[in-house]
Scaffold this active site. Sequence first.
Site, PDB file in Angstrom:
ATOM      1  N   ASP A 212       0.855  -1.193   0.000  1.00 37.95           N
ATOM      2  CA  ASP A 212       0.000   0.000   0.000  1.00 37.95           C
ATOM      3  C   ASP A 212       0.889   1.241   0.000  1.00 37.95           C
ATOM      4  O   ASP A 212       1.733   1.396   0.883  1.00 37.95           O
ATOM      5  CB  ASP A 212      -0.894  -0.035   1.256  1.00 37.95           C
TER       6      ASP A 212
ATOM      7  N   ASN B 247      -0.342   4.563  -0.160  1.00 38.70           N
ATOM      8  CA  ASN B 247      -0.939   5.829   0.298  1.00 38.70           C
ATOM      9  C   ASN B 247      -1.683   5.722   1.622  1.00 38.70           C
ATOM     10  O   ASN B 247      -2.441   6.610   1.988  1.00 38.70           O
ATOM     11  CB  ASN B 247      -1.877   6.376  -0.783  1.00 38.70           C
TER      12      ASN B 247
ATOM     13  N   ASP C 296      -4.197   3.881   2.708  1.00 34.11           N
ATOM     14  CA  ASP C 296      -5.619   3.557   2.847  1.00 34.11           C
ATOM     15  C   ASP C 296      -5.830   2.080   3.196  1.00 34.11           C
ATOM     16  O   ASP C 296      -6.971   1.612   3.283  1.00 34.11           O
ATOM     17  CB  ASP C 296      -6.417   3.942   1.588  1.00 34.11           C
TER      18      ASP C 296
ATOM     19  N   ASP D 216      -1.700  -1.218  -3.908  1.00 35.49           N
ATOM     20  CA  ASP D 216      -2.014  -0.470  -5.120  1.00 35.49           C
ATOM     21  C   ASP D 216      -0.838  -0.489  -6.104  1.00 35.49           C
ATOM     22  O   ASP D 216       0.219  -1.045  -5.803  1.00 35.49           O
ATOM     23  CB  ASP D 216      -2.397   0.977  -4.746  1.00 35.49           C
TER      24      ASP D 216
ATOM     25  N   ASP E 250      -4.312 -10.544 -16.055  1.00 32.74           N
ATOM     26  CA  ASP E 250      -5.364 -11.523 -15.849  1.00 32.74           C
ATOM     27  C   ASP E 250      -6.499 -11.209 -16.825  1.00 32.74           C
ATOM     28  O   ASP E 250      -6.918 -10.058 -16.948  1.00 32.74           O
ATOM     29  CB  ASP E 250      -5.878 -11.418 -14.401  1.00 32.74           C
TER      30      ASP E 250
ATOM     31  N   ASP F 288      -8.443 -16.613 -16.847  1.00 39.17           N
ATOM     32  CA  ASP F 288      -9.267 -17.120 -15.758  1.00 39.17           C
ATOM     33  C   ASP F 288     -10.311 -18.121 -16.276  1.00 39.17           C
ATOM     34  O   ASP F 288     -11.007 -17.832 -17.258  1.00 39.17           O
ATOM     35  CB  ASP F 288      -9.976 -15.921 -15.113  1.00 39.17           C
TER      36      ASP F 288
ATOM     37  N   GLU G   9      -6.201 -21.089 -17.143  1.00 34.89           N
ATOM     38  CA  GLU G   9      -6.572 -21.750 -15.888  1.00 34.89           C
ATOM     39  C   GLU G   9      -7.664 -22.764 -16.217  1.00 34.89           C
ATOM     40  O   GLU G   9      -8.743 -22.394 -16.677  1.00 34.89           O
ATOM     41  CB  GLU G   9      -7.083 -20.724 -14.870  1.00 34.89           C
TER      42      GLU G   9
ATOM     43  N   HIS H  14      -3.383 -17.332  -5.263  1.00 36.75           N
ATOM     44  CA  HIS H  14      -4.324 -16.568  -4.439  1.00 36.75           C
ATOM     45  C   HIS H  14      -5.589 -17.355  -4.086  1.00 36.75           C
ATOM     46  O   HIS H  14      -6.420 -16.862  -3.332  1.00 36.75           O
ATOM     47  CB  HIS H  14      -4.701 -15.289  -5.181  1.00 36.75           C
ATOM     48  N   ASP H  15      -5.762 -18.544  -4.664  1.00 38.01           N
ATOM     49  CA  ASP H  15      -6.947 -19.365  -4.374  1.00 38.01           C
ATOM     50  C   ASP H  15      -6.638 -20.544  -3.454  1.00 38.01           C
ATOM     51  O   ASP H  15      -7.537 -21.322  -3.131  1.00 38.01           O
ATOM     52  CB  ASP H  15      -7.510 -19.962  -5.675  1.00 38.01           C
TER      53      ASP H  15
HETATM   54  O1  TEU Z   1     -10.633 -19.441  -9.979  1.00 39.02           O
HETATM   55  C1  TEU Z   1     -11.439 -20.458 -10.472  1.00 39.02           C
HETATM   56  C2  TEU Z   1     -11.376 -21.772  -9.806  1.00 39.02           C
HETATM   57  O2  TEU Z   1     -11.798 -22.749 -10.364  1.00 39.02           O
HETATM   58  C3  TEU Z   1     -10.830 -21.953  -8.487  1.00 39.02           C
HETATM   59  O3  TEU Z   1      -9.521 -21.675  -8.360  1.00 39.02           O
HETATM   60  C4  TEU Z   1     -11.682 -21.431  -7.402  1.00 39.02           C
HETATM   61  O4  TEU Z   1     -11.909 -20.061  -7.409  1.00 39.02           O
HETATM   62  C5  TEU Z   1     -11.074 -21.757  -6.088  1.00 39.02           C
HETATM   63  O5  TEU Z   1     -10.619 -23.041  -6.114  1.00 39.02           O
HETATM   64  C6  TEU Z   1     -12.078 -21.586  -5.016  1.00 39.02           C
HETATM   65  O6  TEU Z   1     -11.971 -22.592  -4.105  1.00 39.02           O
HETATM   66  C7  TEU Z   1     -10.595 -18.244 -10.666  1.00 39.02           C
HETATM   67  C8  TEU Z   1      -9.841 -17.211  -9.859  1.00 39.02           C
HETATM   68  O7  TEU Z   1      -8.520 -17.607  -9.711  1.00 39.02           O
HETATM   69  C9  TEU Z   1     -10.556 -16.988  -8.566  1.00 39.02           C
HETATM   70  O8  TEU Z   1      -9.865 -16.119  -7.710  1.00 39.02           O
HETATM   71  C10 TEU Z   1     -11.927 -16.435  -8.877  1.00 39.02           C
HETATM   72  O9  TEU Z   1     -12.680 -16.344  -7.712  1.00 39.02           O
HETATM   73  C11 TEU Z   1     -12.675 -17.300  -9.878  1.00 39.02           C
HETATM   74  O10 TEU Z   1     -11.872 -17.741 -10.975  1.00 39.02           O
HETATM   75  C12 TEU Z   1     -13.803 -16.522 -10.493  1.00 39.02           C
HETATM   76  O11 TEU Z   1     -13.299 -15.550 -11.349  1.00 39.02           O
HETATM   77 CA    CA Z   2      -3.539   2.118  -1.259  1.00 38.10          CA
END
Ligand code: TEU
Ligand code: CA
Length: 565
Positions: A21, A23, A25, A29, A98, A200, A258, A334-335
């Site tokens: 971050d 700034n 908040d 960013d 993405d 995605d 993906e 991130h998932d």
């Molecule tokens: O993820 C799709 C997906 O099939 C999975 O990774 C799922 O979101 C995850 O396993 C939940 O348990 C993609 C993105 O990476 C995810 O962050 C999004 O939420 C999703 O698509 C919808 O766009």
């Molecule tokens: Ca920020």
Amino acid sequence: MKRKWWKEAVVYQIYPRSFKDSNGDGIGDIRGIIEKVDYLKELGISVVWLSPVYKSPNDDNGYDISGYQEIMGEFGTLDDWDDLLTALHDRGIKLIMDLVVNHTSDEHPWFVESRKSKDNPYRDYYIWQDAKPDGSEPNNWLSFFSGSAWEYDEGTEQYFLHLFTKKQPDLNWENERVRNEVFDMMTWWLDRGIDGFRMDVINNISKTPGLPDGSVKDPKSKYQFAPEHFANGPRLREYLAEMRDKVLNHYDIMTVGETAFFPVEDACDITDEENGYVNMVFQFEHMAVDGKPDTHAGKWDTRQWKLQELKQIMTKWDKGLEGVGWNSLYLNNHDQPRQVSRFGDDKNYHEESAKLLATFLHTMHGTPYVYQGEELGMTNVRFEKVEDYRDVEIHNMYHDFTEKRGESHETVMERIWTKGRDNARTPIQWDDSKHGGFTKGTPWIGVNPNYRDINAKQQIDDPNSILNYYKNLIALRKKHDILVYGTYDLYLEEHEELYVYTRTLGDEKVLVVLNFFGGTPEFVLPKELEDFNGERLVGNYKDGATQPLERMTLRPYEALVFKGE
Ligand code: TEU
Ligand code: CA
């Protein structure tokens, strides 16, 4: 196999909300990322994959886009973004964006129009259906994030399809206008100078015509997860071919699809170097080794994972793609939960196991992806209150499991601590100051309390840190072609603790010996390798191997890589 820059690359994924971050908040960013480009350069990565920074109401943290050619206000401006691209390119780092085009936000102008009336010119941009005669949903599909995949729209008295949240309506790819809008948007970004896309849920864009019910997997549930009707639809290849011919082929870029619920044969077909559509995929099979495969919610039903199963899946994918397509290598993003907490031991062997997993990813055959904070060995988090979590999937699941399944708060929290996506979304721990140096304000999600022990500042100066180990691995991969192009072969398939493989290129050979647990198993050089004489290339214990290669006792989570002939 041809040489390609994207095969030689190491990709670093940035989840902007949690990166830095600038700034105060509390929200990461673009200016924050710019502050850290030298950190990335120093690490040695060659590509950044930026999770969505587009305009979005953030129901699913940017995976619900309301403006594809605008930057989210909280993240900055298009000028900031241009500066980021320049800052990366100046340092020889490429940028992939993405691409989220299975669905938009319900606040996207297309959907705002679409829901106005049945004869609106944008009606067919989305998937609308009448209710069944009894008023219920058009079919029994379960959404990824709990509940029906259909939402009723009072205004026009029809349901629209949303595979994800109800604020993420699915686009209707059967409509040629939709496809052309997407292709024009992609071209606009490519002409701005980006180096590719991470696509995605790209295998979900074609649905079975007629949208039939999914087969019953969970007899107790009203709704059924139905990947058989959207994960490999009849027009998927046609849409991807159109995208390739109209857009992708005109640029020297990398693309990664993906693709969950997508078998290796199909992945091979769509990544085929000669006539495929994308360069590589993210496969999901190895992400199910500690859950119930085949159903999405099965991820919450955890089981102890077995090394033999992981080996079997990784090997199947490698051999399935060998010589034809290409794979991505990842254990978290991130998932997913943090890899050191999931596949390592973040309590007793934090450093050793983080380095072991890194060695694995960077010596396998494919393009490695480093998810932000992984290079520091960041771990899962345990917030006591469900209110402290931010992820829509976690909240929906919490309600579903406590209300419909009647599970206790404690049981559900346990599931969240193990598998929740927010494990990966706590802010990057830059130093040991308040909030780990992520922000001067209040972070949008709590910082992992272990930031005093695990942070970048302290690791930069320590030659034996996890961070510097990553740096070394990334450099080795740049230096040795065999780590990129060498053929992969598995040994000791049935061994319960050791993962052993070779990479072979011409008359060169690399032998990788990985002790995946906290025991001290003995490694005996397989007969087929008795002529191999290799020198240690890298290992995760300071004092190198002193034992003869023929027979060694491994230390907990020890990783050893030898190179020879
Ligand atoms: O993820 C799709 C997906 O099939 C999975 O990774 C799922 O979101 C995850 O396993 C939940 O348990 C993609 C993105 O990476 C995810 O962050 C999004 O939420 C999703 O698509 C919808 O766009
Ligand atoms: Ca920020």
